[in-house]
Design an enzyme around this catalytic site. Structure first.
Site, PDB file in Angstrom:
ATOM      1  N   ASP A  81       0.809  -1.229   0.000  1.00 42.08           N
ATOM      2  CA  ASP A  81       0.000   0.000   0.000  1.00 42.08           C
ATOM      3  C   ASP A  81       0.839   1.274   0.000  1.00 42.08           C
ATOM      4  OD1 ASP A  81      -2.256  -1.629   0.106  1.00 42.08           O
ATOM      5  OD2 ASP A  81      -2.237  -1.671   2.297  1.00 42.08           O
ATOM      6  N   LYS A 135       1.821   2.161  -5.154  1.00 38.91           N
ATOM      7  CA  LYS A 135       2.329   1.604  -6.422  1.00 38.91           C
ATOM      8  C   LYS A 135       1.383   1.902  -7.580  1.00 38.91           C
ATOM      9  CE  LYS A 135       2.313  -2.367  -4.373  1.00 38.91           C
ATOM     10  NZ  LYS A 135       2.080  -1.961  -2.978  1.00 38.91           N
ATOM     11  N   GLY A 164      -4.567  -4.152  -3.820  1.00 41.61           N
ATOM     12  CA  GLY A 164      -5.567  -3.110  -4.089  1.00 41.61           C
ATOM     13  C   GLY A 164      -4.783  -1.877  -4.463  1.00 41.61           C
ATOM     14  N   HIS A 165      -4.743  -1.540  -5.741  1.00 39.98           N
ATOM     15  CA  HIS A 165      -3.941  -0.411  -6.228  1.00 39.98           C
ATOM     16  C   HIS A 165      -4.870   0.728  -6.624  1.00 39.98           C
ATOM     17  CE1 HIS A 165      -0.317  -3.222  -7.261  1.00 39.98           C
ATOM     18  NE2 HIS A 165      -0.687  -3.253  -6.005  1.00 39.98           N
ATOM     19  N   GLN A 206       2.013  -5.944  -3.321  1.00 40.73           N
ATOM     20  CA  GLN A 206       2.460  -6.067  -1.927  1.00 40.73           C
ATOM     21  C   GLN A 206       3.739  -5.237  -1.720  1.00 40.73           C
ATOM     22  OE1 GLN A 206       1.476  -9.444  -3.523  1.00 40.73           O
ATOM     23  NE2 GLN A 206      -0.437  -8.432  -3.013  1.00 40.73           N
TER      24      GLN A 206
HETATM   25  P1  GDP Z   1      -0.787   0.416  -3.538  1.00 36.23           P
HETATM   26  O1  GDP Z   1      -1.388  -0.865  -3.078  1.00 36.23           O
HETATM   27  O2  GDP Z   1       0.681   0.464  -3.309  1.00 36.23           O
HETATM   28  O3  GDP Z   1      -1.151   0.775  -4.948  1.00 36.23           O
HETATM   29  O4  GDP Z   1      -1.413   1.545  -2.592  1.00 36.23           O
HETATM   30  P2  GDP Z   1      -2.974   1.689  -2.173  1.00 36.23           P
HETATM   31  O5  GDP Z   1      -3.730   2.198  -3.326  1.00 36.23           O
HETATM   32  O6  GDP Z   1      -3.450   0.442  -1.530  1.00 36.23           O
HETATM   33  O7  GDP Z   1      -2.857   2.742  -1.006  1.00 36.23           O
HETATM   34  C1  GDP Z   1      -2.364   4.014  -1.204  1.00 36.23           C
HETATM   35  C2  GDP Z   1      -3.456   5.014  -0.795  1.00 36.23           C
HETATM   36  O8  GDP Z   1      -2.892   6.287  -0.685  1.00 36.23           O
HETATM   37  C3  GDP Z   1      -4.538   5.147  -1.834  1.00 36.23           C
HETATM   38  O9  GDP Z   1      -5.736   5.480  -1.181  1.00 36.23           O
HETATM   39  C4  GDP Z   1      -4.057   6.299  -2.700  1.00 36.23           C
HETATM   40  O10 GDP Z   1      -5.112   6.986  -3.367  1.00 36.23           O
HETATM   41  C5  GDP Z   1      -3.427   7.181  -1.662  1.00 36.23           C
HETATM   42  N1  GDP Z   1      -2.288   7.975  -2.085  1.00 36.23           N
HETATM   43  C6  GDP Z   1      -1.324   7.691  -3.000  1.00 36.23           C
HETATM   44  N2  GDP Z   1      -0.380   8.633  -3.007  1.00 36.23           N
HETATM   45  C7  GDP Z   1      -0.746   9.557  -2.089  1.00 36.23           C
HETATM   46  C8  GDP Z   1      -0.160  10.766  -1.607  1.00 36.23           C
HETATM   47  O11 GDP Z   1       0.920  11.190  -2.002  1.00 36.23           O
HETATM   48  N3  GDP Z   1      -0.839  11.435  -0.621  1.00 36.23           N
HETATM   49  C9  GDP Z   1      -2.017  10.987  -0.111  1.00 36.23           C
HETATM   50  N4  GDP Z   1      -2.615  11.695   0.843  1.00 36.23           N
HETATM   51  N5  GDP Z   1      -2.594   9.854  -0.549  1.00 36.23           N
HETATM   52  C10 GDP Z   1      -1.961   9.142  -1.498  1.00 36.23           C
HETATM   53  P1  IMO Z   2      -0.912  -4.086  -2.320  1.00 33.42           P
HETATM   54  O1  IMO Z   2      -0.448  -4.607  -3.646  1.00 33.42           O
HETATM   55  C1  IMO Z   2      -0.902  -4.617   2.005  1.00 33.42           C
HETATM   56  C2  IMO Z   2      -0.857  -8.737   3.513  1.00 33.42           C
HETATM   57  C3  IMO Z   2      -2.091  -9.227   4.222  1.00 33.42           C
HETATM   58  C4  IMO Z   2      -1.464 -10.229   5.183  1.00 33.42           C
HETATM   59  C5  IMO Z   2      -0.361 -10.848   4.345  1.00 33.42           C
HETATM   60  C6  IMO Z   2      -0.741 -12.147   3.656  1.00 33.42           C
HETATM   61  O2  IMO Z   2      -2.203  -3.377  -2.333  1.00 33.42           O
HETATM   62  O3  IMO Z   2       0.196  -3.336  -1.640  1.00 33.42           O
HETATM   63  P2  IMO Z   2      -2.305 -12.781   1.579  1.00 33.42           P
HETATM   64  O4  IMO Z   2      -3.741 -12.474   1.322  1.00 33.42           O
HETATM   65  O5  IMO Z   2      -1.367 -12.264   0.552  1.00 33.42           O
HETATM   66  O6  IMO Z   2      -2.070 -14.224   1.884  1.00 33.42           O
HETATM   67  O7  IMO Z   2      -1.971 -11.990   2.959  1.00 33.42           O
HETATM   68  O8  IMO Z   2      -0.029  -9.879   3.350  1.00 33.42           O
HETATM   69  N1  IMO Z   2      -1.112  -8.200   2.158  1.00 33.42           N
HETATM   70  C7  IMO Z   2      -1.078  -6.894   1.852  1.00 33.42           C
HETATM   71  N2  IMO Z   2      -0.901  -5.810   2.634  1.00 33.42           N
HETATM   72  N3  IMO Z   2      -1.035  -4.467   0.677  1.00 33.42           N
HETATM   73  C8  IMO Z   2      -1.191  -5.541  -0.130  1.00 33.42           C
HETATM   74  O9  IMO Z   2      -1.203  -5.440  -1.474  1.00 33.42           O
HETATM   75  C9  IMO Z   2      -1.264  -6.829   0.464  1.00 33.42           C
HETATM   76  N4  IMO Z   2      -1.431  -8.078  -0.028  1.00 33.42           N
HETATM   77  C10 IMO Z   2      -1.326  -8.902   1.019  1.00 33.42           C
HETATM   78  O10 IMO Z   2      -2.722  -8.177   4.909  1.00 33.42           O
HETATM   79  O11 IMO Z   2      -0.854  -9.567   6.257  1.00 33.42           O
HETATM   80 MG    MG Z   3      -2.899  -1.545  -1.836  1.00 30.04          MG
END
Ligand code: GDP
Ligand code: IMO
Ligand code: MG
Length: 422
Positions: free
Chosen positions: A14, A17, A41-42, A223
């Site tokens: 998270d 990416k 979840g991107h 991840q």
């Molecule tokens: P990913 O899994 O690495 O793609 O990241 P996620 O989408 O799960 O989580 C990142 C969260 O932070 C999302 O809700 C994005 O919309 C938000 N986000 C990304 N970059 C920024 C930033 O620079 N500032 C803030 N406030 N939110 C951001």
């Molecule tokens: P993105 O791509 C954050 C964590 C789960 C758990 C562990 C194992 O959005 O960054 P799994 O379902 O893979 O067997 O879970 O890894 N986990 C993540 N945490 N971002 C993710 O993906 C994750 N994908 C798995 O919370 O601790």
């Molecule tokens: Mg994510």
């Protein structure tokens, strides 16, 4: 000669990416996911709208880009069908621009049940998995029992499915889990497999190797490095190699084709699920980071655990993936804190170290912090480095010196526009 660049997470997932892959896509022809599955979840934000992608690469909203789901990814037909319909409704050309590797393994409904049953049986020791069936699917892949996307087209697909299911159900029953309707799960699965036949599949290792050198390719990780199956905080990890090494076997690419490795980290740290988190803040500051950063899972909605930036873990991740471009996310979230802390070393069982200890899960790990003066200016409106407050600039300078690398991009908000390049 064009090489394959990589964008991956350096923390516990998270990091942002999705935003960065989407931001970088105009520079690339092909975006390819190399591991993970719908546990990811991107989030992407543009034109005032947020989109969340789970298995589809983050280049899908750019009509010129080809998006590849590589052999290292695990695909749930039921979930990806929903995702495709969602993304198509938002205007993306999924039939034209998405290609599945025939060798990507399939998540069966009983893999999801096994995930749930196994987590339930572990009780307090649970991994906190996303319950998407990731671990059981990779287990069957390595155990040589899995089904792959290419198998959907074969005559004995159903027969093989039911044979595997029979074995899975024995385990599910053994673990005392019975909260499901198998007929409904089977129906949804086969319907989704039929649906997928309208989309492109290929031996994507050929597609990528033919393209390499001529086209620009970006490999998108899921991840984070501290969730890597080998180098993460085992057993509280995911079941794939999330570091740059995973690109080679997750796409069928030789190491000499890898070019820049973009390492993404938040200006602080978060983690979802169980497992060690040395800089975790269980106090008001942690709660404040969660609220300001809106730290709730994009896939599961779970509150993310929050803490200060951990340079011991970050240096480890940079080393493992050979990162040569750093990208710092969510810098805006740090505004308003009186002081900002950064962990520069760990005290492990009384000894100071700058390395991640083998027994991270069991040892007593105390972070050693360096403290910085905070700032109150709103970073989310900044678009140039010169607009950033001097206290923030001092924080960045310290990170660059300690990590021995410039920070290439600073993100100050979720939108594509809220991005500052050096
Ligand atoms: P990913 O899994 O690495 O793609 O990241 P996620 O989408 O799960 O989580 C990142 C969260 O932070 C999302 O809700 C994005 O919309 C938000 N986000 C990304 N970059 C920024 C930033 O620079 N500032 C803030 N406030 N939110 C951001
Ligand atoms: P993105 O791509 C954050 C964590 C789960 C758990 C562990 C194992 O959005 O960054 P799994 O379902 O893979 O067997 O879970 O890894 N986990 C993540 N945490 N971002 C993710 O993906 C994750 N994908 C798995 O919370 O601790
Ligand atoms: Mg994510």
């Amino acid at each position: 000669m064009n090489k394959i660049d990589v964008v991956l997470g350096l923390q516990w997932g998270d990091e942002g990416k999705g935003k960065i892959a989407d931001f970088l896509t105009p520079q690339y022809h092909i975006i390819a996911r190399f591991q993970g599955g719908p546990n990811a979840g991107h989030s992407l934000k543009f034109n005032g709208q947020t989109h969340v992608l789970n298995t589809i690469p983050s280049g899908i909203f750019h009509s010129e880009s080809t998006n590849i789901i590589g052999n290292g990814v695990v695909v749930d037909p039921v979930r990806i069908r929903e995702e495709i319909l969602r993304v198509e409704a938002a205007g993306a050309n999924v039939k034209g621009n998405l290609v599945f590797s025939r060798k990507a393994h399939i998540i069966l409904p009983t893999h999801r049940l096994l995930d749930a049953a196994s987590e339930h049986a572990k009780g307090e020791a649970k991994i906190g998995s996303t319950l998407r069936g990731i671990g059981p699917t990779y287990r069957d892949k390595i155990g040589r029992n899995g089904l792959r996307i290419g198998d959907i087209y074969t005559d004995n697909f159903k027969e093989r499915y039911y044979n595997i299911q029979k074995e899975h159900l024995k385990w599910v029953e053994f673990l005392g889990y019975n909260d499901f309707d198998i007929q409904a799960l089977d129906n949804a699965f086969f319907e989704a497999c039929e649906f997928l036949k309208a989309y492109k599949t290929a031996d994507t290792e050929y597609l990528l190797n033919h393209a390499v050198g001529q086209s620009k390719i970006l490999a998108e990780g899921a991840q984070g490095s501290m969730l890597d199956i080998d180098f993460g905080s085992y057993p509280f990890v995911t079941s794939s190699n999330t570091i740059s090494g995973g690109v080679c076997n997750g796409l069928g690419i030789a190491p000499q084709h890898i070019g820049n490795v973009f390492g993404i980290f938040k200006a602080y740290c978060t983690r979802v699920g169980s497992g060690p988190f040395p800089t975790e803040l269980l106090d008001e500051t942690g709660e404040s980071l969660r609220q300001k950063g809106n730290e709730f899972g994009a896939t599961t909605g779970r509150p993310r655990r929050c803490g200060w930036l951990d340079l011991v873990a970050l240096k480890y991740a940079i080393m493992l993936s050979g990162v040569n471009r750093l990208i710092m996310m969510k810098s805006d979230v740090l505004s308003g804190f009186e002081e900002i802390k950064v962990c520069t070393a760990y005290k492990v069982n009384g000894e100071i170290t700058e390395e991640v200890p083998y027994d991270l899960c069991n040892a007593s790990v105390e972070p050693v912090y360096q403290t910085f003066k905070g700032w109150s200016a709103d970073l989310s409106v900044c678009r140039k480095q010169a607009e950033l407050p001097s206290e923030f600039a001092a924080y960045v300078q310290f990170l660059e010196q300690t990590l021995n690398m410039p920070i290439h991009i600073i993100s100050v908000g979720p939108d594509r526009e809220q991005t500052i390049i050096d």
